[in-house]
Write a protein that holds these residues in place. Sequence first.
Motif, PDB file in Angstrom:
ATOM      1  N   ILE A  25       7.705  -3.452   7.169  1.00 56.29           N
ATOM      2  CA  ILE A  25       7.296  -2.031   6.510  1.00 56.29           C
ATOM      3  C   ILE A  25       7.100  -0.970   7.820  1.00 56.29           C
ATOM      4  O   ILE A  25       6.285  -1.609   8.749  1.00 56.29           O
ATOM      5  CB  ILE A  25       5.946  -2.078   5.797  1.00 56.29           C
ATOM      6  CG1 ILE A  25       6.278  -2.862   4.571  1.00 56.29           C
ATOM      7  CG2 ILE A  25       5.297  -0.789   5.410  1.00 56.29           C
ATOM      8  CD1 ILE A  25       5.199  -3.587   3.944  1.00 56.29           C
ATOM      9  N   GLU A  26       7.733   0.070   8.223  1.00 56.43           N
ATOM     10  CA  GLU A  26       7.797   0.857   9.206  1.00 56.43           C
ATOM     11  C   GLU A  26       6.613   1.793   9.055  1.00 56.43           C
ATOM     12  O   GLU A  26       6.413   2.205   8.285  1.00 56.43           O
ATOM     13  CB  GLU A  26       9.061   1.667   9.473  1.00 56.43           C
ATOM     14  CG  GLU A  26      10.211   0.593   9.402  1.00 56.43           C
ATOM     15  CD  GLU A  26      11.612   1.358   9.867  1.00 56.43           C
ATOM     16  OE1 GLU A  26      11.467   2.445  10.147  1.00 56.43           O
ATOM     17  OE2 GLU A  26      12.642   0.715   9.774  1.00 56.43           O
ATOM     18  N   GLU A  27       5.778   1.856  10.416  1.00 55.79           N
ATOM     19  CA  GLU A  27       4.560   2.585  10.316  1.00 55.79           C
ATOM     20  C   GLU A  27       4.872   3.856  10.169  1.00 55.79           C
ATOM     21  O   GLU A  27       5.737   4.491  10.769  1.00 55.79           O
ATOM     22  CB  GLU A  27       3.883   2.401  11.705  1.00 55.79           C
ATOM     23  CG  GLU A  27       2.729   2.895  11.804  1.00 55.79           C
ATOM     24  CD  GLU A  27       1.793   2.483  13.176  1.00 55.79           C
ATOM     25  OE1 GLU A  27       0.623   2.675  13.226  1.00 55.79           O
ATOM     26  OE2 GLU A  27       2.488   1.667  14.044  1.00 55.79           O
ATOM     27  N   GLY A  28       4.165   4.822   9.708  1.00 58.65           N
ATOM     28  CA  GLY A  28       4.257   6.221   9.339  1.00 58.65           C
ATOM     29  C   GLY A  28       5.500   6.697   8.766  1.00 58.65           C
ATOM     30  O   GLY A  28       5.799   7.877   8.771  1.00 58.65           O
ATOM     31  N   LYS A  29       5.766   5.822   7.818  1.00 59.87           N
ATOM     32  CA  LYS A  29       7.034   6.375   7.012  1.00 59.87           C
ATOM     33  C   LYS A  29       6.696   5.903   5.387  1.00 59.87           C
ATOM     34  O   LYS A  29       5.769   5.069   5.232  1.00 59.87           O
ATOM     35  CB  LYS A  29       8.302   5.517   7.616  1.00 59.87           C
ATOM     36  CG  LYS A  29       8.833   6.036   8.680  1.00 59.87           C
ATOM     37  CD  LYS A  29      10.105   5.374   9.253  1.00 59.87           C
ATOM     38  CE  LYS A  29      10.763   6.141  10.514  1.00 59.87           C
ATOM     39  NZ  LYS A  29      11.816   5.510  10.682  1.00 59.87           N
ATOM     40  N   ILE A  30       7.567   6.461   4.808  1.00 58.83           N
ATOM     41  CA  ILE A  30       7.413   6.176   3.144  1.00 58.83           C
ATOM     42  C   ILE A  30       8.339   4.839   2.885  1.00 58.83           C
ATOM     43  O   ILE A  30       9.587   5.192   2.989  1.00 58.83           O
ATOM     44  CB  ILE A  30       7.835   7.199   2.175  1.00 58.83           C
ATOM     45  CG1 ILE A  30       6.671   8.135   2.373  1.00 58.83           C
ATOM     46  CG2 ILE A  30       7.498   6.867   1.091  1.00 58.83           C
ATOM     47  CD1 ILE A  30       6.764   9.507   1.760  1.00 58.83           C
ATOM     48  N   ASN A  31       7.872   3.750   2.774  1.00 55.95           N
ATOM     49  CA  ASN A  31       8.733   2.497   2.445  1.00 55.95           C
ATOM     50  C   ASN A  31       8.853   2.158   0.959  1.00 55.95           C
ATOM     51  O   ASN A  31       7.675   2.349   0.439  1.00 55.95           O
ATOM     52  CB  ASN A  31       8.255   1.255   3.261  1.00 55.95           C
ATOM     53  CG  ASN A  31       8.047   1.509   4.518  1.00 55.95           C
ATOM     54  OD1 ASN A  31       8.962   1.129   5.294  1.00 55.95           O
ATOM     55  ND2 ASN A  31       6.910   2.215   5.056  1.00 55.95           N
ATOM     56  N   VAL A 197       1.133  10.630   4.480  1.00 56.25           N
ATOM     57  CA  VAL A 197       2.179  10.214   5.865  1.00 56.25           C
ATOM     58  C   VAL A 197       1.670  11.155   6.999  1.00 56.25           C
ATOM     59  O   VAL A 197       1.666  10.767   8.039  1.00 56.25           O
ATOM     60  CB  VAL A 197       3.730   9.824   5.680  1.00 56.25           C
ATOM     61  CG1 VAL A 197       4.498  10.039   6.806  1.00 56.25           C
ATOM     62  CG2 VAL A 197       4.034   8.930   4.493  1.00 56.25           C
ATOM     63  N   LYS A 198       1.557  12.287   6.602  1.00 56.18           N
ATOM     64  CA  LYS A 198       1.200  13.248   7.705  1.00 56.18           C
ATOM     65  C   LYS A 198       0.129  13.253   8.542  1.00 56.18           C
ATOM     66  O   LYS A 198      -0.184  13.629   9.395  1.00 56.18           O
ATOM     67  CB  LYS A 198       1.316  14.819   6.941  1.00 56.18           C
ATOM     68  CG  LYS A 198       2.761  15.457   6.994  1.00 56.18           C
ATOM     69  CD  LYS A 198       2.937  16.848   6.796  1.00 56.18           C
ATOM     70  CE  LYS A 198       4.196  17.406   6.421  1.00 56.18           C
ATOM     71  NZ  LYS A 198       4.050  18.455   5.598  1.00 56.18           N
ATOM     72  N   LYS A 199      -0.920  12.467   7.453  1.00 56.60           N
ATOM     73  CA  LYS A 199      -2.208  12.305   7.884  1.00 56.60           C
ATOM     74  C   LYS A 199      -2.256  10.844   8.736  1.00 56.60           C
ATOM     75  O   LYS A 199      -3.167  10.441   9.131  1.00 56.60           O
ATOM     76  CB  LYS A 199      -3.046  12.033   6.651  1.00 56.60           C
ATOM     77  CG  LYS A 199      -4.687  12.408   6.923  1.00 56.60           C
ATOM     78  CD  LYS A 199      -5.571  11.861   6.016  1.00 56.60           C
ATOM     79  CE  LYS A 199      -6.959  12.214   6.275  1.00 56.60           C
ATOM     80  NZ  LYS A 199      -7.661  11.295   5.570  1.00 56.60           N
ATOM     81  N   GLY A 200      -0.898  10.225   8.848  1.00 52.16           N
ATOM     82  CA  GLY A 200      -0.987   8.900   9.696  1.00 52.16           C
ATOM     83  C   GLY A 200      -1.140   7.755   8.727  1.00 52.16           C
ATOM     84  O   GLY A 200      -1.297   6.666   9.393  1.00 52.16           O
ATOM     85  N   ILE A 201      -0.951   8.048   7.543  1.00 48.58           N
ATOM     86  CA  ILE A 201      -1.075   6.676   6.720  1.00 48.58           C
ATOM     87  C   ILE A 201       0.213   6.209   6.320  1.00 48.58           C
ATOM     88  O   ILE A 201       1.008   7.119   5.842  1.00 48.58           O
ATOM     89  CB  ILE A 201      -1.822   6.906   5.524  1.00 48.58           C
ATOM     90  CG1 ILE A 201      -3.342   7.249   5.835  1.00 48.58           C
ATOM     91  CG2 ILE A 201      -2.051   5.726   4.574  1.00 48.58           C
ATOM     92  CD1 ILE A 201      -4.392   8.005   4.729  1.00 48.58           C
ATOM     93  N   THR A 202       0.357   5.032   6.457  1.00 52.69           N
ATOM     94  CA  THR A 202       1.762   4.457   6.204  1.00 52.69           C
ATOM     95  C   THR A 202       1.804   4.317   4.526  1.00 52.69           C
ATOM     96  O   THR A 202       0.816   3.756   4.071  1.00 52.69           O
ATOM     97  CB  THR A 202       2.358   3.100   6.979  1.00 52.69           C
ATOM     98  OG1 THR A 202       2.218   3.259   8.320  1.00 52.69           O
ATOM     99  CG2 THR A 202       3.467   2.571   6.610  1.00 52.69           C
ATOM    100  N   VAL A 203       2.759   4.390   3.985  1.00 46.06           N
ATOM    101  CA  VAL A 203       2.859   4.347   2.437  1.00 46.06           C
ATOM    102  C   VAL A 203       4.109   3.146   2.094  1.00 46.06           C
ATOM    103  O   VAL A 203       5.406   3.331   2.589  1.00 46.06           O
ATOM    104  CB  VAL A 203       3.115   5.563   1.620  1.00 46.06           C
ATOM    105  CG1 VAL A 203       3.699   5.304   0.050  1.00 46.06           C
ATOM    106  CG2 VAL A 203       2.120   6.458   2.019  1.00 46.06           C
ATOM    107  N   CYS A 204       3.828   2.433   1.232  1.00 45.50           N
ATOM    108  CA  CYS A 204       4.919   1.411   0.642  1.00 45.50           C
ATOM    109  C   CYS A 204       4.651   1.399  -0.772  1.00 45.50           C
ATOM    110  O   CYS A 204       3.552   1.386  -1.325  1.00 45.50           O
ATOM    111  CB  CYS A 204       4.437  -0.058   1.194  1.00 45.50           C
ATOM    112  SG  CYS A 204       5.946  -0.957   0.739  1.00 45.50           S
ATOM    113  N   LEU A 205       5.541   1.776  -1.533  1.00 49.67           N
ATOM    114  CA  LEU A 205       5.438   1.969  -2.861  1.00 49.67           C
ATOM    115  C   LEU A 205       6.471   1.137  -3.703  1.00 49.67           C
ATOM    116  O   LEU A 205       7.624   0.895  -3.239  1.00 49.67           O
ATOM    117  CB  LEU A 205       5.494   3.424  -3.420  1.00 49.67           C
ATOM    118  CG  LEU A 205       6.718   4.196  -3.607  1.00 49.67           C
ATOM    119  CD1 LEU A 205       6.857   5.070  -4.418  1.00 49.67           C
ATOM    120  CD2 LEU A 205       6.979   4.788  -2.195  1.00 49.67           C
TER     121      LEU A 205
END
Length: 254
Positions: A25-31, A197-205
């Motif tokens: 899961i890549e940091e700072g991205k939408i996975n 993600v802009k706030k620095g939170i990585t997302v995985c959905l």
Amino acid sequence: MFIETKDLTKNFGGLVAVKSVDFSIEEGKINAIIGPNGAGKSTFFNLVSGSYTPSSGKVIFKGKDITNLPSHKIANLGVARTFQTTNLFEQATVLDNVIVGHRLRTESNLLDAILRTKRYKREEKKCRDKAMEVLDFVGLTGITDKLAGSITQEEKKRVAFALALATEPEVVFLDEPAAGINPGETDGLADLMRKMVKKGITVCLIEHKMQMIMKLADKIMVLNYGEKIAEGTSEEIMNNEAVIEAYLGGDASA
């Protein structure tokens, strides 16, 4: 590497729900994780967030092996998650529901609460301030005093986002965030994920709405019968023969 699974496997008796999955899961991205019903997506989430213990394999978070940690300890490390069904305290206000989320970051115990100590009062204010901050972030400041049971499905989804954000996570796992809402509301939630993600939170959905995923995700993994059959960008996934056969060739919205 941010979050990595190595040879991750989960058996339920004779059923292999997740089989030898390697994924980062890549940091700072939408996975995103997609696949037909019963492909093992929610089981994979449960393994990474600590709700299930793997039968074999590893989960690594920022270089630390978290494979056998209980879910509350994983949450303390900065891993938050929402569930397919949004379970809120229906008879409590939206604000009170979200205040519960930040309790993870406080130190008050039951005695503090009974005696209403200075620490308890200080932390109670901190929880309230945090709840208001995340409700503002998800666009719900207008309904903070409404009972959770009286709000719309889309608002409940946003409350679930706020609850996750109240734990001050580094990564948020969202289990079908757009289920049961209309296309306009789906776009609104997609915008909210980009904002996270802009706030620095990585997302995985996990999501079944393919159109949304193809526009939104930076990286996609496809599961089928518990196995990873593809990984890549939207374009790579859409042109992958194995994916087309296993998933997109059928009902693309399944």
